[in-house]
Motif scaffolding. Structure first.
Motif, PDB file in Angstrom:
ATOM      1  N   ALA A  82      52.265  25.837  64.776  1.00  0.00           N
ATOM      2  CA  ALA A  82      52.621  26.940  63.862  1.00  0.00           C
ATOM      3  C   ALA A  82      53.559  26.509  62.741  1.00  0.00           C
ATOM      4  N   GLY A  83      54.120  25.321  62.829  1.00  0.00           N
ATOM      5  CA  GLY A  83      55.051  24.848  61.797  1.00  0.00           C
ATOM      6  C   GLY A  83      56.436  25.431  61.991  1.00  0.00           C
ATOM      7  N   ASP A  84      57.407  24.838  61.309  1.00  0.00           N
ATOM      8  CA  ASP A  84      58.790  25.299  61.421  1.00  0.00           C
ATOM      9  C   ASP A  84      58.953  26.634  60.704  1.00  0.00           C
ATOM     10  N   THR A  85      59.631  27.552  61.380  1.00  0.00           N
ATOM     11  CA  THR A  85      59.951  28.847  60.776  1.00  0.00           C
ATOM     12  C   THR A  85      61.368  28.768  60.236  1.00  0.00           C
ATOM     13  N   PHE A  86      61.477  28.828  58.911  1.00  0.00           N
ATOM     14  CA  PHE A  86      62.785  28.656  58.283  1.00  0.00           C
ATOM     15  C   PHE A  86      63.479  30.005  58.153  1.00  0.00           C
ATOM     16  N   ILE A  87      64.692  30.066  58.631  1.00  0.00           N
ATOM     17  CA  ILE A  87      65.391  31.341  58.766  1.00  0.00           C
ATOM     18  C   ILE A  87      65.673  32.008  57.419  1.00  0.00           C
ATOM     19  N   PHE A  88      65.776  31.226  56.347  1.00  0.00           N
ATOM     20  CA  PHE A  88      66.071  31.828  55.039  1.00  0.00           C
ATOM     21  C   PHE A  88      64.793  32.049  54.219  1.00  0.00           C
ATOM     22  N   ASP A  89      63.652  31.884  54.873  1.00  0.00           N
ATOM     23  CA  ASP A  89      62.374  32.136  54.219  1.00  0.00           C
ATOM     24  C   ASP A  89      61.974  33.584  54.504  1.00  0.00           C
ATOM     25  N   ALA A  90      62.057  34.435  53.477  1.00  0.00           N
ATOM     26  CA  ALA A  90      61.830  35.873  53.672  1.00  0.00           C
ATOM     27  C   ALA A  90      60.413  36.167  54.154  1.00  0.00           C
ATOM     28  N   ALA A  91      59.469  35.323  53.760  1.00  0.00           N
ATOM     29  CA  ALA A  91      58.067  35.594  54.081  1.00  0.00           C
ATOM     30  C   ALA A  91      57.741  35.311  55.552  1.00  0.00           C
ATOM     31  N   LYS A  92      58.519  34.443  56.162  1.00  0.00           N
ATOM     32  CA  LYS A  92      58.130  34.010  57.516  1.00  0.00           C
ATOM     33  C   LYS A  92      59.372  33.695  58.348  1.00  0.00           C
ATOM     34  N   ASN A  93      60.289  34.648  58.407  1.00  0.00           N
ATOM     35  CA  ASN A  93      61.509  34.367  59.152  1.00  0.00           C
ATOM     36  C   ASN A  93      61.549  35.077  60.506  1.00  0.00           C
ATOM     37  N   HIS A  94      60.456  35.696  60.853  1.00  0.00           N
ATOM     38  CA  HIS A  94      60.387  36.347  62.152  1.00  0.00           C
ATOM     39  C   HIS A  94      59.934  35.322  63.188  1.00  0.00           C
ATOM     40  N   THR A  95      60.168  35.670  64.429  1.00  0.00           N
ATOM     41  CA  THR A  95      59.766  34.744  65.482  1.00  0.00           C
ATOM     42  C   THR A  95      58.658  35.390  66.312  1.00  0.00           C
ATOM     43  N   ASN A  96      58.145  34.602  67.227  1.00  0.00           N
ATOM     44  CA  ASN A  96      57.110  35.093  68.131  1.00  0.00           C
ATOM     45  C   ASN A  96      55.940  35.747  67.397  1.00  0.00           C
ATOM     46  N   THR A  97      55.457  35.066  66.413  1.00  0.00           N
ATOM     47  CA  THR A  97      54.291  35.541  65.684  1.00  0.00           C
ATOM     48  C   THR A  97      53.041  35.351  66.534  1.00  0.00           C
ATOM     49  N   ALA A  98      51.951  35.982  66.087  1.00  0.00           N
ATOM     50  CA  ALA A  98      50.662  35.797  66.765  1.00  0.00           C
ATOM     51  C   ALA A  98      50.299  34.313  66.784  1.00  0.00           C
ATOM     52  N   GLU A  99      50.601  33.640  65.657  1.00  0.00           N
ATOM     53  CA  GLU A  99      50.319  32.205  65.544  1.00  0.00           C
ATOM     54  C   GLU A  99      51.062  31.414  66.632  1.00  0.00           C
ATOM     55  N   GLU A 100      52.321  31.783  66.854  1.00  0.00           N
ATOM     56  CA  GLU A 100      53.108  31.068  67.856  1.00  0.00           C
ATOM     57  C   GLU A 100      52.627  31.358  69.274  1.00  0.00           C
ATOM     58  N   SER A 101      52.145  32.566  69.501  1.00  0.00           N
ATOM     59  CA  SER A 101      51.608  32.910  70.822  1.00  0.00           C
ATOM     60  C   SER A 101      50.364  32.098  71.143  1.00  0.00           C
ATOM     61  N   LEU A 102      49.497  31.972  70.146  1.00  0.00           N
ATOM     62  CA  LEU A 102      48.300  31.139  70.317  1.00  0.00           C
ATOM     63  C   LEU A 102      48.700  29.695  70.584  1.00  0.00           C
ATOM     64  N   ALA A 103      49.719  29.234  69.859  1.00  0.00           N
ATOM     65  CA  ALA A 103      50.202  27.860  70.034  1.00  0.00           C
ATOM     66  C   ALA A 103      50.724  27.663  71.458  1.00  0.00           C
ATOM     67  N   ALA A 104      51.472  28.640  71.946  1.00  0.00           N
ATOM     68  CA  ALA A 104      52.005  28.548  73.307  1.00  0.00           C
ATOM     69  C   ALA A 104      50.861  28.489  74.319  1.00  0.00           C
TER      70      ALA A 104
END
Ligand SMILES: [Ca+2]
Lengths: 200, 200
Positions: A82-104
């Protein structure tokens, strides 16, 4: 030695061990201490684990440190897909996305069933941030980049024009777990404002 | 917030946390899986910790996995001062040198006394290789470069002209701990000879 005589569980585990080598190529935005070199997720995971070990004596509640270590060692494995989620990136600063669930599912799913379920549950516990162990692990995950930025003349705060108020919000994760660590973090933020590396 | 109100123990621990960042600059000879990029000691320590977590179900005896994780997370910190000890380097392939003992004193000595003593004792236990946990940790420390070399057309075996017999000696550390892992390692060595990436 016949290949068929090797434990099938072990062969799955070895494939997993090779797969997670990829964490060493996932770059974070934050840089090493007093450095211009970006940290990778494997280095980051190692550092957080040692920090938890060292700092657990400041935990305000009894803590299952083995659980915390497991969380920190595996918490970023989903970033292989899913790539690194950067905390100051407004577009993608949430965690546990659908993408991350698939990755898990894919990455932990390489392990024997019971182990896959155990590690996925630990990752989900970390992401849900409800248990004390998950909160303490999160506190470590936020403390390291704070210290790195403070050592790098503001680091990503400067690079991404992040203000004092935003840093206070992001660092609002320590009080849950350790008054000692929280108190220290507040002082680092104050000093960063005073020295001009964090804008108010 | 007055700096004098910060826990002195915590300030020592933070200084230690910053100091051990240097582990990320200590390069090993062995390269990442299927790669030409050398691994650093922080990445290596992270990988061994995850391996121990995953593979501990193959341990032949009851194992204190928390102790093993502590060992693996800190086992290479002395290399910040003493440098990487390369196993195929005849001049400096021994462990627990006087240099490493001084390094342990200095680096663990940055921590509050009780913690310094605890971590130094864990490091010494690892180095002495007498306890089951120390032996299992050592087994992980040897397994990773074996797998890396096998993935890299022989890796450091080829680079330093290491023969089959020497690899057998070095890999003679798994039988103590896990018959399953030992059996697998033997098969990797056999296959490496058969495919010509390890000379007999
Ligand atoms: Ca992350």
């Amino acid at each position: 030695i016949m290949e068929s005589s090797i434990s099938p569980d072990l062969l799955q585990q070895i494939a997993f061990i090779k797969e997670i080598d990829k964490l060493k190529y996932i770059e974070r935005r934050t840089k090493l201490f007093n450095s211009n070199r970006r940290e990778n997720d494997a280095e980051h995971s190692w550092h957080l684990a040692v920090m938890a070990l060292i700092l657990s004596n400041h935990a305000d509640q009894p803590i299952d440190i083995l659980k915390v270590l497991k969380m920190l060692l595996i918490h970023d494995l989903v970033e292989i897909d899913a790539g690194d989620t950067f905390i100051f990136d407004a577009a993608k600063n949430h965690t546990n996305t659908a993408e991350e669930s698939l990755a898990a599912d894919r990455i932990f799913g390489m392990l024997p069933d019971e182990q896959a379920e155990e590690l996925k549950a630990i990752w989900e516990e970390f992401e849900a941030r409800q248990t004390y162990e998950a909160k303490f692990a999160r506190s470590m995950d936020r403390l390291e980049p704070l210290l790195q930025n403070a050592s790098n003349q503001g680091g990503t705060w400067q690079e991404y024009n992040v203000q004092h108020q935003k840093v206070l919000e992001i660092q609002n994760v320590h009080a849950c777990c350790s008054t000692t660590i929280d108190h220290y973090v507040q002082s680092v933020i104050e000093q960063s404002v005073q020295s001009g590396i964090l804008k108010k």
